[in-house]
Motif scaffolding. Structure first.
Motif, short mmCIF file in Angstrom:
data_model
loop_
_atom_site.label_atom_id
_atom_site.label_comp_id
_atom_site.label_asym_id
_atom_site.label_seq_id
_atom_site.Cartn_x
_atom_site.Cartn_y
_atom_site.Cartn_z
N PRO A 183 0.84 -1.20 0.00
CA PRO A 183 0.00 0.00 0.00
C PRO A 183 0.88 1.25 0.00
O PRO A 183 2.04 1.21 0.40
CB PRO A 183 -0.78 -0.11 1.31
N ASP A 184 0.32 2.35 -0.45
CA ASP A 184 1.03 3.62 -0.39
C ASP A 184 1.02 4.11 1.05
O ASP A 184 -0.05 4.37 1.62
CB ASP A 184 0.36 4.65 -1.30
N ILE A 185 2.20 4.22 1.64
CA ILE A 185 2.33 4.64 3.03
C ILE A 185 3.23 5.87 3.06
O ILE A 185 4.33 5.85 2.52
CB ILE A 185 2.94 3.53 3.90
N GLY A 186 2.76 6.91 3.71
CA GLY A 186 3.54 8.13 3.84
C GLY A 186 4.55 8.03 4.97
O GLY A 186 4.51 7.13 5.81
N ARG A 187 5.45 8.98 4.99
CA ARG A 187 6.51 9.01 6.00
C ARG A 187 5.93 9.07 7.41
O ARG A 187 6.38 8.39 8.33
CB ARG A 187 7.41 10.21 5.74
N ASP A 188 4.92 9.92 7.60
CA ASP A 188 4.30 10.05 8.92
C ASP A 188 3.69 8.74 9.40
O ASP A 188 3.79 8.38 10.57
CB ASP A 188 3.23 11.14 8.92
N GLU A 189 3.04 8.02 8.49
CA GLU A 189 2.46 6.72 8.85
C GLU A 189 3.54 5.71 9.20
O GLU A 189 3.39 4.93 10.14
CB GLU A 189 1.60 6.19 7.71
N LEU A 190 4.64 5.73 8.46
CA LEU A 190 5.74 4.82 8.77
C LEU A 190 6.26 5.07 10.18
O LEU A 190 6.48 4.14 10.96
CB LEU A 190 6.88 4.99 7.77
#
Length: 44
Positions: A18-25
């Motif tokens: 899935p597309d995961i942003g830096r903040d979510e990581l």
């Protein structure tokens, strides 16, 4: 008779990330102090 369990679209979705942003990581993959104590009990 053999039937496919997933359509081509479903297989593509299951095989991709899935597309995961830096903040979510950072939010979901940063260990808390309790996590660190569990992983390295000699330290906690």
């Amino acid at each position: 008779m053999s039937e496919k369990m997933f359509s081509k679209e479903q297989l593509e979705q299951l095989r991709s990330f899935p597309d995961i942003g830096r903040d979510e990581l950072i939010t979901y993959f940063t260990l808390t102090p309790a996590d660190v104590a569990f992983v390295d009990p000699g330290r906690g």
